[in-house]
Design a protein around this motif. Structure first.
Motif, mmCIF file in Angstrom:
data_model
loop_
_atom_site.group_PDB
_atom_site.id
_atom_site.type_symbol
_atom_site.label_atom_id
_atom_site.label_comp_id
_atom_site.label_asym_id
_atom_site.label_seq_id
_atom_site.Cartn_x
_atom_site.Cartn_y
_atom_site.Cartn_z
ATOM 1 N N HIS A 64 -0.909 -1.127 12.494
ATOM 2 C CA HIS A 64 -2.439 -1.672 12.639
ATOM 3 C C HIS A 64 -2.935 -1.716 11.058
ATOM 4 N N GLY A 65 -4.147 -2.085 10.808
ATOM 5 C CA GLY A 65 -5.158 -2.353 9.801
ATOM 6 C C GLY A 65 -4.529 -3.392 9.129
ATOM 7 N N ASN A 66 -3.795 -4.153 9.435
ATOM 8 C CA ASN A 66 -3.348 -5.380 8.266
ATOM 9 C C ASN A 66 -4.003 -6.830 8.659
ATOM 10 N N SER A 67 -4.772 -6.806 9.311
ATOM 11 C CA SER A 67 -5.485 -8.160 9.335
ATOM 12 C C SER A 67 -6.004 -8.834 8.051
ATOM 13 N N GLY A 68 -5.726 -9.950 7.908
ATOM 14 C CA GLY A 68 -6.189 -10.390 6.553
ATOM 15 C C GLY A 68 -5.116 -10.225 5.497
ATOM 16 N N TRP A 69 -3.945 -9.756 5.904
ATOM 17 C CA TRP A 69 -2.805 -9.676 5.030
ATOM 18 C C TRP A 69 -1.958 -10.973 5.062
ATOM 19 N N SER A 70 -1.446 -11.407 3.838
ATOM 20 C CA SER A 70 -0.638 -12.679 3.752
ATOM 21 C C SER A 70 0.757 -12.467 4.651
ATOM 22 N N LYS A 71 0.998 -13.688 5.035
ATOM 23 C CA LYS A 71 2.486 -13.759 5.733
ATOM 24 C C LYS A 71 3.576 -13.293 4.924
ATOM 25 N N ASN A 72 3.483 -13.266 3.777
ATOM 26 C CA ASN A 72 4.783 -13.031 2.811
ATOM 27 C C ASN A 72 4.651 -11.559 2.845
ATOM 28 N N SER A 73 3.430 -10.915 2.645
ATOM 29 C CA SER A 73 3.562 -9.253 2.376
ATOM 30 C C SER A 73 3.809 -8.657 3.918
ATOM 31 N N LEU A 74 3.678 -9.317 4.898
ATOM 32 C CA LEU A 74 4.036 -8.694 6.160
ATOM 33 C C LEU A 74 5.308 -8.961 6.708
ATOM 34 N N LYS A 75 6.009 -10.089 5.853
ATOM 35 C CA LYS A 75 7.506 -10.235 6.175
ATOM 36 C C LYS A 75 8.258 -9.106 5.238
ATOM 37 N N VAL A 76 7.632 -8.740 4.123
ATOM 38 C CA VAL A 76 8.241 -7.791 3.544
ATOM 39 C C VAL A 76 8.333 -6.433 4.292
ATOM 40 N N LEU A 77 7.415 -6.169 5.010
ATOM 41 C CA LEU A 77 7.422 -4.883 5.889
ATOM 42 C C LEU A 77 8.174 -4.945 7.028
ATOM 43 N N SER A 78 8.615 -5.966 7.482
ATOM 44 C CA SER A 78 9.460 -6.111 8.807
ATOM 45 C C SER A 78 10.582 -5.853 8.583
ATOM 46 N N GLY A 79 11.658 -5.435 9.617
ATOM 47 C CA GLY A 79 12.849 -5.308 9.602
ATOM 48 C C GLY A 79 13.189 -3.778 9.388
ATOM 49 N N ARG A 80 14.358 -3.516 8.859
ATOM 50 C CA ARG A 80 14.830 -2.265 8.526
ATOM 51 C C ARG A 80 15.207 -1.972 7.239
ATOM 52 N N ALA A 81 15.158 -0.859 6.740
ATOM 53 C CA ALA A 81 15.579 -0.258 5.369
ATOM 54 C C ALA A 81 16.855 0.536 5.704
ATOM 55 N N LEU A 82 17.612 0.868 4.688
ATOM 56 C CA LEU A 82 18.811 1.630 4.462
ATOM 57 C C LEU A 82 18.391 2.842 3.877
ATOM 58 N N ALA A 83 19.125 3.886 3.838
ATOM 59 C CA ALA A 83 18.911 4.998 3.182
ATOM 60 C C ALA A 83 19.734 4.951 1.652
ATOM 61 N N ASN A 84 18.950 5.574 0.767
ATOM 62 C CA ASN A 84 19.626 5.507 -0.437
ATOM 63 C C ASN A 84 20.439 6.701 -0.881
ATOM 64 N N GLY A 85 21.081 6.944 -2.080
ATOM 65 C CA GLY A 85 22.027 8.000 -2.071
ATOM 66 C C GLY A 85 21.342 9.421 -1.870
ATOM 67 N N SER A 86 20.288 9.500 -2.529
ATOM 68 C CA SER A 86 19.475 10.905 -2.470
ATOM 69 C C SER A 86 19.124 11.190 -0.885
ATOM 70 N N GLN A 87 18.778 10.073 -0.221
ATOM 71 C CA GLN A 87 18.343 10.366 1.272
ATOM 72 C C GLN A 87 19.511 10.479 1.996
ATOM 73 N N LEU A 88 20.859 9.874 1.711
ATOM 74 C CA LEU A 88 22.007 9.934 2.520
ATOM 75 C C LEU A 88 22.670 11.365 2.644
ATOM 76 N N ASN A 89 22.339 12.076 1.304
ATOM 77 C CA ASN A 89 22.986 13.573 1.264
ATOM 78 C C ASN A 89 22.101 14.517 2.324
ATOM 79 N N ARG A 90 20.812 14.323 2.047
ATOM 80 C CA ARG A 90 19.759 15.068 2.968
ATOM 81 C C ARG A 90 20.098 14.860 4.631
ATOM 82 N N LEU A 91 20.284 13.284 4.748
ATOM 83 C CA LEU A 91 20.415 13.000 6.305
ATOM 84 C C LEU A 91 21.647 13.553 7.061
ATOM 85 N N LYS A 92 22.841 13.824 6.078
ATOM 86 C CA LYS A 92 23.806 14.193 6.482
ATOM 87 C C LYS A 92 23.798 15.609 6.921
ATOM 88 N N ARG A 93 22.823 16.505 6.470
ATOM 89 C CA ARG A 93 22.552 17.599 6.771
ATOM 90 C C ARG A 93 21.699 17.732 7.885
#
Length: 98
Positions: A64-93
């Motif tokens: 919510h709260g993203n009216s007026g944003w450009s389509k390109n900036s909203l496309k960046v926020l869509s989809g999924r993100a993978l965990a990086n190395g530091s997050q991966l070690n914590r997520l395994k625990r």
């Protein structure tokens, strides 16, 4: 069936001293079976999903709260993100059984 056979000698032993299995002071230490299990962090389990080699999560800032944003900036926020190395070690625990 096998476990019941293991407790029968203890039932006879504790019945002499009053009480059933585990009620007397004799044989109580034999009845405690403990395994050290790690607990799953429920907050992390709701936010992260296991992939073949990593974890994935949804990206924030799109609900919510993203009216007026450009389509390109909203496309960046869509989809999924993978965990990086530091997050991966914590997520395994935090997610030991995922």
């Amino acid at each position: 069936m096998l476990i019941q056979g293991l407790f029968r000698p203890l039932e006879k032993l504790t019945s002499r001293f009053g009480g059933g299995v585990g009620c007397g002071s004799v044989g109580v230490s034999y009845l405690i079976f403990s395994r050290s299990l790690m607990k799953t962090h429920k907050g992390a389990a709701k936010r992260w999903r296991k992939t073949a080699n990593s974890f994935k999560r949804g990206k924030a800032g799109r609900s919510h709260g993203n009216s007026g944003w450009s389509k390109n900036s909203l496309k960046v926020l869509s989809g999924r993100a993978l965990a990086n190395g530091s997050q991966l070690n914590r997520l395994k625990r935090l997610l030991p059984y995922h």
